[in-house]
Design an enzyme around this catalytic site. Structure first.
Site, PDB file in Angstrom:
ATOM      1  N   HIS A 326      -3.143   8.741  -7.326  1.00 19.94           N
ATOM      2  CA  HIS A 326      -2.010   9.240  -8.088  1.00 19.94           C
ATOM      3  C   HIS A 326      -1.679   8.384  -9.296  1.00 19.94           C
ATOM      4  O   HIS A 326      -1.102   8.873 -10.268  1.00 19.94           O
ATOM      5  CB  HIS A 326      -0.763   9.368  -7.204  1.00 19.94           C
ATOM      6  CG  HIS A 326      -0.799  10.576  -6.334  1.00 19.94           C
ATOM      7  ND1 HIS A 326      -1.386  10.575  -5.096  1.00 19.94           N
ATOM      8  CD2 HIS A 326      -0.362  11.848  -6.538  1.00 19.94           C
ATOM      9  CE1 HIS A 326      -1.284  11.781  -4.568  1.00 19.94           C
ATOM     10  NE2 HIS A 326      -0.679  12.572  -5.416  1.00 19.94           N
ATOM     11  N   GLY A 327      -2.008   7.125  -9.247  1.00 21.60           N
ATOM     12  CA  GLY A 327      -1.705   6.309 -10.415  1.00 21.60           C
ATOM     13  C   GLY A 327      -2.027   4.853 -10.213  1.00 21.60           C
ATOM     14  O   GLY A 327      -2.091   4.362  -9.084  1.00 21.60           O
TER      15      GLY A 327
END
Lengths: 478, 344
Positions: A326-327
């Site tokens: 996700h990041g």
């Protein structure tokens, strides 16, 4: 191009008309047109990154062809690794380069060995995590002999770049989507109407629910020191709805748009906030990613076989990788770790498959026990969302400490009545339609046409009324 | 397939009608905050204004009604400045035409309107300010004006696309209704009858024009800016107007406004301001020559108005500072007085 933009509202009918009326006589032409339409759609944001998609397409198509001709296991492994390294290499560079550099420098500085390195100003290409995983699934499936490699480059390019799901999923499996490009699509009235209905509901989720929650989420998260614990709880709940509305809304629009063009995409969300435990939640949230990790990481690691220790390790790996996907921030990793911690007790007690069917699937109302379970699951999920939304770990911790105070029992400073009403309306519709693929699928179909149409107009007016200036989708950044 | 398209179109068409109902509720100026608040003030005030100014910041920031009134005392003129920032053609004439339609025109005797050329920006097309004025008639007028213009084919196509986009956004952007009722932005009257100089607003602590102040400071530090300004102005003076193309659609519209106003007892005076870019002068000067002399005040000549181009009078390339605005207001006032005397 954003789905919730007027640009897309103009673009979609144009593509639809050309697709069904001009290019429909020739399958190759129709696929080629889809590639062009998808590239225009993506290039609307930044045409420079089209080269990445094209490169990824060429690499994975070629590797598929090489794998088809190669029977030696070692050589096949080499081809597979070329694909993995190339795809993950791009993803790693664009998404994680600065993160690794920062942490590397910090770690060495902490050990007393000062090192220096220059962070690069890197723009993250929209949707890179999605199409990278989609193309990877193709190579892996071909390697495993689960899928025949395609000879049709245009069909493969259309599969990689298919515009409805290019930038934020669902992450389709080649085995599901690619064959749909081989066969002539026939227009199906019911399917197209269903597609429009799903687009309508997706827009409602995005424009009305997510974007309106976002206003308060931003205020509360950005100024959390100024608010009472109860307001911070409200901020976290709003974020839970924001991220759900945003991402599942996008998926609904993507699936609905695909249906207009005669394609079927997999379901990506199945009413996750009605889940009774975290295992059920993860079977219902971002299904295309969860199953991707299950098939290509969790099972190869051993899955739920082996010793308890191995099972715990596997669960942790899956959730940490999912968080990291996700990041490039420790907040996402902690979010993943928290979910792993929630999940492990269920796994160890063999309770991770207790709730396969949706809650109260044959009844109108849930039992009190089910309601309490739903609330508990929603509560712990929302707690984890705080890390997901926070700018940094410190920010998340300060936010959570802010909640744990006497002011938790104070009346919240922010009480947007209109948003509460919208959320209640949203939950009612979601509840009523929970046994379907999306809430509106059959919800009003049993009513007479005027009632049904009036309801759709009502939803449209809500969308127009509550729309803000083209807010981007959260999941684009992933 | 046909059934699907037919049903979808019917659904969309009805939806379009439904959302278009908002135009019945919204006032004609719903996308222009400053103008809206000026109208609100104008309708409340007891001052018997009989002269109105319409245009962009070139009048809003530069034309002081009090100076005009003090010069034209014999005619008992009471001026109110309705000009607002970035209000270009045809937005300015759209506002004026609706203003005289809605207001008791007997009270208004004179209208001073900034003479502008079509100014369209693609990015603005999506904003409410950039499209609320783009009615069907304005869009078709703009298209014929673009066709008649001296621009290249490429530029014409670009402008047509922008006007079309702006029109579509106007129809579909339902947020306008919500935004209008939310709008609380009011102009700072400061007892100036609608006028607010840029320099003054930047100096006001309440203003949020810091970026403009920075720009102003930078502009003033770089002496070459004034050289460029004067060079452009001299190029304007060297233009051979007889060789320039007349935009007939534009001219026709301007004359129509004069006639329409006359019917309502209003004398229209167009003001061609200084410091426009050369392209605009190329489009506007041939029109100026064909408009009735009493209906035009031409301040575009560098030779005749050198004082408006000096460093001490400039705020930036296109705007005047306090001193420049005072000079500009005096010139306009005097020219207006001369026109009125001639008409007498």
């Amino acid at each position: 191009m954003l789905f919730n933009s007027i640009d897309f509202a103009i673009y979609l009918p144009i593509v639809f008309i050309i697709y069904w009326f001009i290019t429909n006589k020739n399958l190759k032409l129709q696929n080629a047109f889809l590639v062009v339409a998808s590239y225009v759609f993506y290039g609307w944001w930044d045409w420079r990154f089209l080269s990445l998609i094209l490169f990824s397409t060429i690499v994975d198509y070629s590797i598929g062809r090489f794998l088809a001709k190669e029977n030696t296991l070692n050589k096949r492994k080499v081809y597979l690794w070329i694909s993995i390294v190339t795809n993950l290499g791009f993803l790693g560079f664009f998404k994680y380069y600065n993160f690794f550099l920062d942490n590397f420098i910090q770690a060495f500085t902490w050990m007393g060995v000062p090192v220096s390195g220059r962070a690069l100003h890197i723009i993250l290409p929209v949707g890179i995590s999605f199409y990278t995983f989609q193309t990877l699934s193709y190579t892996i499936d071909v390697y495993r002999n689960k899928l025949k490699p395609t000879k049709d480059f245009v069909a493969f390019a259309a599969f990689v770049s298919f515009f409805p799901q290019l930038v934020a999923g669902p992450i389709e499996r080649a085995s599901n989507l690619l064959p749909q490009f081989y066969t002539k699509r026939v227009f199906n009235y019911t399917k197209a109407v269903d597609g429009l209905r799903q687009i309508l509901w997706g827009l409602f989720k995005k424009v009305v629910i997510a974007d309106n929650c976002a206003v308060f989420v931003n205020i509360i998260f950005d100024n959390h020191q100024e608010y009472s614990g109860s307001t911070l709880v409200l901020g976290a709940i709003f974020f839970a709805f924001q991220i759900y509305g945003d991402f599942s809304g996008y998926s609904d629009i993507a699936i609905g748009t695909s249906r207009l063009f005669g394609f079927n995409l997999m379901q990506n969300f199945a009413f996750p906030y009605f889940s009774r435990d975290i295992a059920e939640f993860w079977r219902r949230w971002h299904i295309s990613l969860s199953t991707w990790f299950r098939d290509y990481l969790y099972i190869p690691l051993g899955g739920s076989r082996g010793s308890k220790k191995q099972q715990i390790r596997n669960v942790f790996i899956i959730f940490l990788v999912s968080g990291f996907w996700h990041g490039a921030n420790w907040t996402f990793i902690i979010w993943g770790a928290l979910n792993a911690l929630y999940f492990i007790p269920l796994l160890l007690t063999n309770n991770n498959r207790n709730h396969i069917e949706i809650v109260a699937h044959d009844k109108s109302y849930p039992s009190l026990k089910a309601v309490l379970k739903i609330l508990l699951t929603f509560g712990i999920t929302t707690l984890a969302w705080v890390f997901f939304r926070a700018e940094s770990v410190a920010h998340a911790l300060q936010y959570l400490f802010g909640i744990c105070s006497l002011s938790l029992f104070a009346i919240p400073e922010i009480r947007p009545t209109y948003l509460f009403i919208l959320l209640v309306f949203f939950l009612i519709i979601e509840w009523l339609g929970r046994t379907n693929k999306y809430a509106l699928e059959t919800l009003f179909c049993r009513y007479k046409r005027p009632i049904r149409i009036t309801f759709y107009y009502f939803i449209m007016i809500l969308i127009f009324w509550f729309s803000k200036n083209e807010q981007t989708f959260i999941y684009f950044q992933f | 397939m046909n059934l699907f398209i037919k049903k979808t179109l019917t659904f969309c068409l009805f939806l379009l009608v439904l959302i278009s109902l908002r135009f019945w509720i919204l006032p004609y100026y719903y996308g222009n905050d400053i103008y809206a608040s000026k109208i609100a003030y104008f309708e409340k005030t007891k001052t018997p204004f009989n002269t109105v100014l319409f245009g962009s910041s070139r009048l809003y920031r530069q034309l002081n009604p009090r100076i005009i009134d003090s010069i034209t005392t014999d005619y008992n003129i009471k001026t109110f400045n309705f000009a607002s920032p970035a209000t270009f053609y045809p937005e300015s004439t759209y506002l004026y035409e609706n203003f005289i339609e809605e207001n008791d025109s007997k009270k208004i005797k004179y209208a001073i309107i900034e003479l502008q050329h079509l100014e369209l920006f693609k990015n603005n097309a999506k904003t409410i300010k950039g499209n609320y004025w783009n009615t069907t008639s304005n869009m078709s007028h703009c298209i014929s004006l673009i066709n008649d213009s001296h621009y290249s084919k490429k530029k014409k196509n670009r402008l047509k696309k922008t006007i079309l986009l702006s029109f579509i956004y106007r129809v579909l952007d339902f947020t306008s209704i919500k935004d209008f009722f939310k709008t609380k932005n009011t102009f700072n009257n400061n007892n100036n009858n609608g006028y607010y100089s840029l320099q003054q607003e930047v100096a006001d602590k309440t203003s949020n024009l810091e970026s403009i102040l920075e720009y102003y400071k930078k502009f003033n530090l770089d002496i070459s800016n004034y050289k460029k300004l004067v060079q452009t102005a001299k190029l304007r003076d060297n233009l051979d107007v007889s060789k320039l193309t007349v935009n007939n659609s534009h001219l026709k519209h301007l004359i129509q406004i004069i006639k329409l106003s006359k019917e309502k007892g209003i004398d229209v005076i167009y003001v061609l301001p200084p410091k426009l870019n050369l392209e605009y002068y190329k489009a506007l000067l041939p029109i100026v020559n064909l408009l009735p002399k009493n209906n035009i005040i031409d301040l575009s000549s560098y030779k005749d108005h050198t004082n408006l181009y000096g460093k001490d009078a400039s705020f930036d390339f296109y705007h005047l500072n306090n001193k420049g605005s005072r000079l500009f207001s005096i010139v306009v006032g005097e020219k207006l007085l001369a026109n009125l005397n001639k008409a007498k």
